[in-house]
Design a protein around this motif. Structure first.
Motif, short mmCIF file in Angstrom:
data_model
loop_
_atom_site.label_atom_id
_atom_site.label_comp_id
_atom_site.label_asym_id
_atom_site.label_seq_id
_atom_site.Cartn_x
_atom_site.Cartn_y
_atom_site.Cartn_z
N ARG A 180 -13.29 1.14 -10.07
CA ARG A 180 -12.97 0.93 -11.48
C ARG A 180 -14.20 1.18 -12.35
O ARG A 180 -15.34 0.94 -11.95
CB ARG A 180 -12.42 -0.46 -11.72
N LYS B 174 -10.47 5.41 -13.28
CA LYS B 174 -10.94 5.15 -11.93
C LYS B 174 -11.89 6.27 -11.51
O LYS B 174 -11.57 7.45 -11.67
CB LYS B 174 -9.77 5.08 -10.94
N GLN C 102 -11.20 0.48 -18.56
CA GLN C 102 -10.32 -0.12 -17.58
C GLN C 102 -9.20 0.80 -17.11
O GLN C 102 -8.61 0.59 -16.06
CB GLN C 102 -9.72 -1.42 -18.15
N ASP C 103 -8.91 1.84 -17.91
CA ASP C 103 -7.84 2.77 -17.54
C ASP C 103 -8.35 3.91 -16.66
O ASP C 103 -7.57 4.74 -16.21
CB ASP C 103 -7.21 3.37 -18.80
#
Length: 277
Positions: free
Chosen positions: A59, A67, A64-65
């Motif tokens: 992450r 990867k 947060q969206d």
């Protein structure tokens, strides 16, 4: 010792189906939830290596969206251990006193790999794991019990640790503890187990010491596996165990206190109270 830790010691047919289901659950907690990423990153033993991911997703702390796609060999994943003090039963504490809240999370750190990762991916790595102290300690108890059965028959001793392994008793910190300080590193050794015993008038305690990955800075643990009641039986079992460290304290005139930092599994008070387990 589980295969996922590199275990080469196996007791064939040692568990019935019901017990095997119980032990496999807490072993899975450790292998996948606690050490899952580390086992992938360091190519630890697995019976399903073909199913391992070719890319690990990390992450992004700033998005947060998003990867980050990371090669397993680049990921400086951590193996989490629990730093413990002496098991409650060896401190003369009642079984109701749960010491697991005092256990600390610790891990060996590969600083060079972290720096290489940061240089290649442009950010510090984010480590993920699930905290499973009870499963970890039950795994240690299961390993210790198996270690003793390499020297003794099941009927030779009272298996104090078994109800904790099977989850019938919940306070695993009563029989599992560790050395607060760290042992010296031992290059080339993947794990180490020792069967120890302490002989009292009319009683023998059987304790196993375990260190996983002693070629790194990892804690050393102990498990009170069981005991033997009666002088005659205690003498017989004492001679049968090939113990690394054995102490006969039936003759108090010759007993000398030992360094608690070295023999961390030794009871704190002499003589021991009459425990009931």
């Amino acid at each position: 010792m589980p295969y996922f830790i590199g275990g080469a010691h196996v007791l064939k047919g040692a568990s019935c189906d019901n017990c095997a289901k119980i032990t496999s659950r807490f072993e899975r907690d450790v292998s996948r939830d606690l050490w899952g990423d580390a086992r992938i990153a360091y190519d630890a033993p697995s019976r399903r290596k073909k199913n391992r991911p070719k890319i690990m997703l990390m992450r992004d702390p700033y998005n947060q969206d998003r990867k980050l796609r990371v090669l397993p060999e680049d990921y400086p994943a951590v193996m989490i251990f629990y730093r413990m003090r002496k098991a409650g039963i060896l401190q003369g504490l009642p079984e109701t006193v749960d010491l697991s809240s005092t256990w600390e999370l610790v891990t060996p750190t590969d600083t060079d790999k972290i720096e290489r990762f940061t240089a290649k991916y442009g950010q510090r790595p984010i480590m993920s794991f699930k905290n499973v102290p009870d499963s970890f300690a039950r795994l240690l108890a299961k390993v210790a019990y198996g270690q003793v059965l390499c020297s003794l028959d099941p009927d030779d001793f009272r298996p104090i640790c078994v109800p904790y392994i099977l989850g019938q008793k919940k306070n695993i910190s009563y029989v599992v503890g560790g050395r607060w300080s760290y042992s010296e590193m031992k290059p080339g050794i993947g794990y180490e187990m020792r069967t120890n015993c302490i002989k009292f008038p009319g009683r023998l305690l059987i304790i196993v010491e375990i260190q996983i990955i002693p070629n790194n800075v990892t804690p050393t643990y102990h498990v009170l596996v069981g005991d033997v009641q009666g002088d005659e039986e205690a003498d017989r079992v004492y001679k049968k165990i090939e113990a690394t460290y054995s102490f006969d304290v039936t003759n108090t005139s010759t007993y000398k206190p030992v360094d608690d930092d070295v023999f961390h599994w030794m009871p704190s008070n002499w003589p021991l109270p009459a425990w009931t387990c």
